[in-house]
Design a protein around this motif. Structure first.
Motif, short mmCIF file in Angstrom:
data_model
loop_
_atom_site.label_atom_id
_atom_site.label_comp_id
_atom_site.label_asym_id
_atom_site.label_seq_id
_atom_site.Cartn_x
_atom_site.Cartn_y
_atom_site.Cartn_z
N ARG A 27 46.59 46.12 46.97
CA ARG A 27 46.12 46.96 45.87
C ARG A 27 45.28 46.15 44.89
O ARG A 27 44.60 46.71 44.03
CB ARG A 27 47.31 47.61 45.16
N LEU A 28 45.36 44.82 45.00
CA LEU A 28 44.55 43.90 44.20
C LEU A 28 44.08 42.77 45.10
O LEU A 28 44.75 42.43 46.08
CB LEU A 28 45.37 43.31 43.05
N ASP A 29 42.95 42.17 44.76
CA ASP A 29 42.47 41.01 45.50
C ASP A 29 42.83 39.69 44.83
O ASP A 29 42.95 38.67 45.51
CB ASP A 29 40.95 41.08 45.67
N LEU A 30 42.98 39.70 43.50
CA LEU A 30 43.22 38.47 42.77
C LEU A 30 44.22 38.72 41.64
O LEU A 30 44.18 39.76 40.97
CB LEU A 30 41.93 37.93 42.15
N ILE A 31 45.09 37.73 41.41
CA ILE A 31 45.94 37.73 40.22
C ILE A 31 45.85 36.34 39.59
O ILE A 31 45.52 35.36 40.26
CB ILE A 31 47.41 38.08 40.53
N PHE B 119 41.66 36.62 52.13
CA PHE B 119 40.56 36.80 51.18
C PHE B 119 39.44 35.83 51.54
O PHE B 119 39.60 34.62 51.48
CB PHE B 119 41.07 36.53 49.76
N ALA B 120 38.28 36.36 51.95
CA ALA B 120 37.21 35.53 52.50
C ALA B 120 36.24 34.94 51.48
O ALA B 120 35.75 33.82 51.67
CB ALA B 120 36.43 36.32 53.55
N PRO B 121 35.89 35.64 50.39
CA PRO B 121 34.86 35.12 49.48
C PRO B 121 35.25 33.77 48.86
O PRO B 121 36.43 33.47 48.66
CB PRO B 121 34.78 36.21 48.40
N ARG B 122 34.25 32.96 48.57
CA ARG B 122 34.45 31.69 47.89
C ARG B 122 34.27 31.90 46.38
O ARG B 122 33.25 32.43 45.95
CB ARG B 122 33.43 30.65 48.40
N ILE B 123 35.24 31.47 45.61
CA ILE B 123 35.15 31.57 44.15
C ILE B 123 34.87 30.17 43.62
O ILE B 123 35.76 29.33 43.52
CB ILE B 123 36.45 32.13 43.54
N ARG B 124 33.61 29.91 43.29
CA ARG B 124 33.21 28.58 42.80
C ARG B 124 33.08 28.55 41.28
O ARG B 124 33.02 27.48 40.68
CB ARG B 124 31.88 28.16 43.44
N SER B 125 33.01 29.73 40.67
CA SER B 125 32.92 29.84 39.22
C SER B 125 33.57 31.15 38.82
O SER B 125 33.78 32.03 39.67
CB SER B 125 31.46 29.82 38.76
N ILE B 126 33.87 31.30 37.54
CA ILE B 126 34.51 32.54 37.12
C ILE B 126 33.57 33.73 37.33
O ILE B 126 34.02 34.85 37.60
CB ILE B 126 34.97 32.44 35.65
N GLU B 127 32.25 33.49 37.29
CA GLU B 127 31.30 34.57 37.53
C GLU B 127 31.42 35.13 38.94
O GLU B 127 31.19 36.32 39.16
CB GLU B 127 29.86 34.09 37.28
N ASP B 128 31.81 34.29 39.89
CA ASP B 128 31.99 34.75 41.27
C ASP B 128 33.10 35.78 41.39
O ASP B 128 33.17 36.52 42.37
CB ASP B 128 32.30 33.56 42.19
N ALA B 129 33.99 35.79 40.40
CA ALA B 129 35.13 36.72 40.45
C ALA B 129 34.86 38.03 39.74
O ALA B 129 35.72 38.92 39.74
CB ALA B 129 36.37 36.05 39.84
N TYR B 130 33.67 38.18 39.15
CA TYR B 130 33.38 39.37 38.35
C TYR B 130 33.47 40.67 39.15
O TYR B 130 33.71 41.74 38.57
CB TYR B 130 31.97 39.28 37.75
N GLN B 131 33.27 40.61 40.46
CA GLN B 131 33.29 41.84 41.24
C GLN B 131 34.71 42.26 41.65
O GLN B 131 34.88 43.26 42.34
CB GLN B 131 32.43 41.68 42.49
N TYR B 132 35.72 41.49 41.21
CA TYR B 132 37.11 41.80 41.58
C TYR B 132 37.96 41.97 40.33
O TYR B 132 38.02 41.06 39.50
CB TYR B 132 37.71 40.67 42.42
N PRO B 133 38.63 43.11 40.18
CA PRO B 133 39.60 43.21 39.09
C PRO B 133 40.68 42.14 39.28
O PRO B 133 41.11 41.86 40.40
CB PRO B 133 40.18 44.61 39.27
#
Length: 240
Positions: free
Chosen positions: A158-162, A104-118
C-alpha cells in the motif's frame, strides 16, 4: 554529591511512546535504552522511580509542549523544536532512513528522486520533520499514528517507502512477524541526537541538575548503547 530533592519539581510527569529499541513493552514491562537511562538519572538525583505514561507520539508531544512539568522521551532535537522545549542529553544519535520492500527497483540517490512516491511518517514525529527539513513536499507525506501501521502498509504494497530510525527496523519487523530479507534501505535522510524533552517553562536549575546527572552516568550510558545496538558508528548505512 547527589542533588537534593527540594530543588526538583515534585510533580514532573513523564511520557513516552512505543518505539523500540528506545522505549518498548516486553511482557507488559516498559523497557529500552531511554527507559533504563532515565532510571539511572533518577537514582543519581535521589528521585524515587516515577510512573511513565505510554501515549501516542502526537499526544505526548502536544502535552509536553503545553503543560508545565511535562517530560517526553525520546525526542529528536530538530531545529524547529529547539526553542519549544528544554533538553537533557543526547541519549543517542538516530539515523533516519527510507525503507522499501526488497522488490523496489528505483534508485534513490537524492531526496528529489523520492518525490514521485508518497512516504509514510509518524505524525509530528522527527521522521516527518526530517522529511520537511530536507525539502520533501509535505503534501506527499502520508501521516500515520505508529510504526506498526507503517511497516504493515509497506509490506502489503500500500506504500512504497516509509521513514524510520534505522535502529528500530529489526524490532518493528520482528514485532509484526515479517522478515528482514523482504526489506531494504534505499536512502539516508539524516542523523540527529535524541533527548529527554522538558516543557519550556521548566526551571533552568532543574534542567541543569538533570544534565549533570546525565553526564555522571556516562559510563553506563555507553554500556546501554552497546546493549541496544545504538552505537551509530557501528551501523552501515545500507545494513540493518
Amino acid at each position: 554529591m547527589h542533588a537534593k530533592q527540594p530543588h526538583l519539581p515534585a510533580d514532573l510527569t513523564y511520557y513516552t511512546e512505543l518505539y523500540p529499541p528506545s522505549n518498548y513493552l516486553e511482557n507488559d514491562e516498559l523497557k529500552g535504552m531511554s527507559v533504563e537511562l532515565i532510571k539511572l538519572i533518577w537514582r543519581e538525583l535521589n528521585i524515587p522511580e516515577q510512573p511513565i505514561q505510554i501515549v501516542p507520539w502526537a499526544r505526548g508531544y502536544r502535552i509536553t509542549k503545553s503543560q508545565k512539568n511535562s517530560v517526553l522521551f525520546t525526542m529528536a532535537r530538530a531545529k524547529e523544536r529547539e526553542h519549544m522545549f528544554k533538553w537533557v542529553g543526547p541519549i543517542y544519535t538516530a539515523r533516519h532512513i527510507l525503507l522499501a520492500r526488497q522488490d523496489f527497483a528505483p534508485r534513490i540517490r537524492s531526496i528529489e528522486d523520492a518525490y514521485q512516491y508518497p512516504i509514510a511518517a509518524i505524525r509530528n514525529d522527527i521522521s516527518e520533520v526530517a522529511l520537511i527539513e530536507v525539502g520533501f513536499p509535505k503534501k506527499l507525506i502520508a501521516p500515520l499514528t505508529n510504526l506498526n501501521q507503517s511497516i504493515l502498509m509497506l509490506a502489503n504494497g500500500r506504500l512504497d517507502l516509509i521513514i524510520l530510525s534505522q535502529a528500530s527496523i529489526k524490532d518493528i519487523v520482528k514485532a509484526n512477524n515479517l522478515s528482514l530479507k523482504d526489506f531494504k534501505i534505499v536512502y539516508q535522510v539524516n542523523e540527529v541526537g535524541n533527548y529527554y524533552a522538558f516543557n519550556k517553562d521548566t526551571p533552568d536549575s532543574t534542567i541543569d541538575l538533570f544534565q549533570q546527572a546525565f553526564e555522571k552516568v556516562e559510563g553506563q550510558r555507553r554500556k546501554l548503547l552497546k546493549k541496544y545496538s545504538l552505537n551509530i558508528e557501528s551501523l552501515s548505512v545500507h545494513n540493518f
